[in-house]
Every structure is written in C-alpha cells, then in structure tokens.
Motif scaffolding. Structure first.
Motif, PDB file in Angstrom:
ATOM      1  N   SER A   7      26.642  37.917  37.745  1.00 31.76           N
ATOM      2  CA  SER A   7      27.196  37.557  36.506  1.00 31.76           C
ATOM      3  C   SER A   7      28.562  38.310  36.775  1.00 31.76           C
ATOM      4  O   SER A   7      29.432  37.967  36.593  1.00 31.76           O
ATOM      5  N   ARG A  35      29.815  40.025  39.478  1.00 33.25           N
ATOM      6  CA  ARG A  35      30.456  39.612  40.669  1.00 33.25           C
ATOM      7  C   ARG A  35      31.167  38.353  40.483  1.00 33.25           C
ATOM      8  O   ARG A  35      32.452  38.372  40.633  1.00 33.25           O
ATOM      9  N   TYR A  36      30.740  37.432  39.762  1.00 34.39           N
ATOM     10  CA  TYR A  36      31.521  36.059  39.412  1.00 34.39           C
ATOM     11  C   TYR A  36      32.717  36.681  38.625  1.00 34.39           C
ATOM     12  O   TYR A  36      33.741  36.079  38.886  1.00 34.39           O
ATOM     13  N   MET A  37      32.735  37.543  37.478  1.00 38.46           N
ATOM     14  CA  MET A  37      33.723  37.762  36.719  1.00 38.46           C
ATOM     15  C   MET A  37      34.815  38.470  37.601  1.00 38.46           C
ATOM     16  O   MET A  37      35.858  38.264  37.323  1.00 38.46           O
ATOM     17  N   MET A  52      35.264  38.249  40.722  1.00 36.48           N
ATOM     18  CA  MET A  52      35.991  37.653  41.594  1.00 36.48           C
ATOM     19  C   MET A  52      36.898  36.474  41.077  1.00 36.48           C
ATOM     20  O   MET A  52      37.953  36.173  41.872  1.00 36.48           O
ATOM     21  N   LYS A  53      37.111  36.633  39.655  1.00 37.53           N
ATOM     22  CA  LYS A  53      38.145  35.667  39.276  1.00 37.53           C
ATOM     23  C   LYS A  53      39.375  36.162  38.969  1.00 37.53           C
ATOM     24  O   LYS A  53      40.362  35.599  38.830  1.00 37.53           O
ATOM     25  N   ASN A  54      39.355  37.693  39.308  1.00 37.09           N
ATOM     26  CA  ASN A  54      40.712  38.321  39.174  1.00 37.09           C
ATOM     27  C   ASN A  54      41.369  38.115  40.576  1.00 37.09           C
ATOM     28  O   ASN A  54      40.766  38.307  41.543  1.00 37.09           O
ATOM     29  N   PRO A  55      42.681  37.670  40.431  1.00 38.10           N
ATOM     30  CA  PRO A  55      43.512  37.385  41.630  1.00 38.10           C
ATOM     31  C   PRO A  55      43.801  38.597  42.677  1.00 38.10           C
ATOM     32  O   PRO A  55      44.193  38.500  43.694  1.00 38.10           O
ATOM     33  N   CYS A  59      34.407  41.173  46.683  1.00 40.84           N
ATOM     34  CA  CYS A  59      33.409  41.648  45.669  1.00 40.84           C
ATOM     35  C   CYS A  59      31.976  41.085  46.074  1.00 40.84           C
ATOM     36  O   CYS A  59      31.872  39.947  46.364  1.00 40.84           O
ATOM     37  N   THR A 114      40.271  45.520  46.540  1.00 45.05           N
ATOM     38  CA  THR A 114      41.503  44.881  46.109  1.00 45.05           C
ATOM     39  C   THR A 114      42.600  44.913  46.796  1.00 45.05           C
ATOM     40  O   THR A 114      42.812  45.548  47.904  1.00 45.05           O
ATOM     41  N   GLY A 156      36.424  43.753  34.789  1.00 46.88           N
ATOM     42  CA  GLY A 156      35.273  42.526  34.783  1.00 46.88           C
ATOM     43  C   GLY A 156      34.345  43.043  33.647  1.00 46.88           C
ATOM     44  O   GLY A 156      33.574  41.995  33.267  1.00 46.88           O
ATOM     45  N   ASP A 192      35.611  41.621  30.402  1.00 46.91           N
ATOM     46  CA  ASP A 192      35.424  40.069  30.515  1.00 46.91           C
ATOM     47  C   ASP A 192      34.110  39.475  30.399  1.00 46.91           C
ATOM     48  O   ASP A 192      33.778  38.469  29.568  1.00 46.91           O
TER      49      ASP A 192
END
Length: 116
Positions: free
Chosen positions: A40, A42-44, A46-49, A54, A72, A84, A87
């Motif tokens: 979970s 990792r998912y959050m 990875m949403k960061n541009p 990750c 990054t 992350g 979020d």
C-alpha cells in the motif's frame, strides 16, 4: 509477543549506502511490518511524479521486516517517504470514516425496519 530486544529496536531505520551522498536514492527498513504496509505504501509513493522507482521486499518469510527502496528524479528520498506515509494515512482515515458511516446507516435502517 514482543521480546525486550524487539521493543527496543527502532520501527524504521535508514540504510546508508557505503560512500553514497545521493539523497535521492534511499533504502528504509520497516521492522515489524509486512506486505500490508509495503504494497500500500509503494502504491502511494509511486503516485508521486517525482518518483523514478519504488519497491519493497520481504527478506525472508520468518522475518517481520520489509526493505523499502525509493529513487527520485531530484526530491529527497526521505521527503517522498514522509509524503507517502501522510497520503496513506489520509486514505486510511477516509476509509475508516466511510465504513463507520455505513455501519451507522445500516444500524439505523435495521432499527427502522424492526420498528416499522
């Protein structure tokens, strides 16, 4: 049950790469955690541009820790991890509030049907 050694150990540690001063690539170790947090988070993240890579791994099934790696395009790895986690916490709070509201709605309708 936690032993004294486990309770004294930090929940999160940063793994320093030998001789690396690059703050955009970081590996973190989360103790007493597993795939639930790893996937979970990792998912959050990875949403960061700003995130180039990750991933996480569980070193061994008998160890309750995960290795969490962030790379990054320029932002500090620790800052990306903090964002992350914040979020993910916000999403969890929203899910909990939605669930509690649905339970209350269900109980209210159940009482109305019993009275009606």
């Amino acid at each position: 049950m936690e032993t004294n050694e486990q309770s004294n150990k930090k929940r999160l540690e940063v793994v320093d790469s030998a001789g690396s001063l690059d703050e955009t690539c970081k590996t973190f170790v989360f103790h007493n955690e597993d795939h639930t947090l790893g996937n979970s988070l990792r998912y959050m993240v990875m949403k960061n541009p700003e995130v180039q890579f990750c991933g996480y791994s569980v070193p061994h099934p008998s160890e309750s820790k995960i290795n969490f790696r962030i790379q990054t395009h320029g932002e500090l790895g620790t800052d990306v991890l903090k964002k992350g986690l914040k979020d993910l916490n916000s999403v969890c709070e929203h899910v909990l509030a939605t669930f509690q509201a649905s339970v209350q709605d269900f109980k209210r309708r159940d009482v109305e049907m019993a009275d009606g």
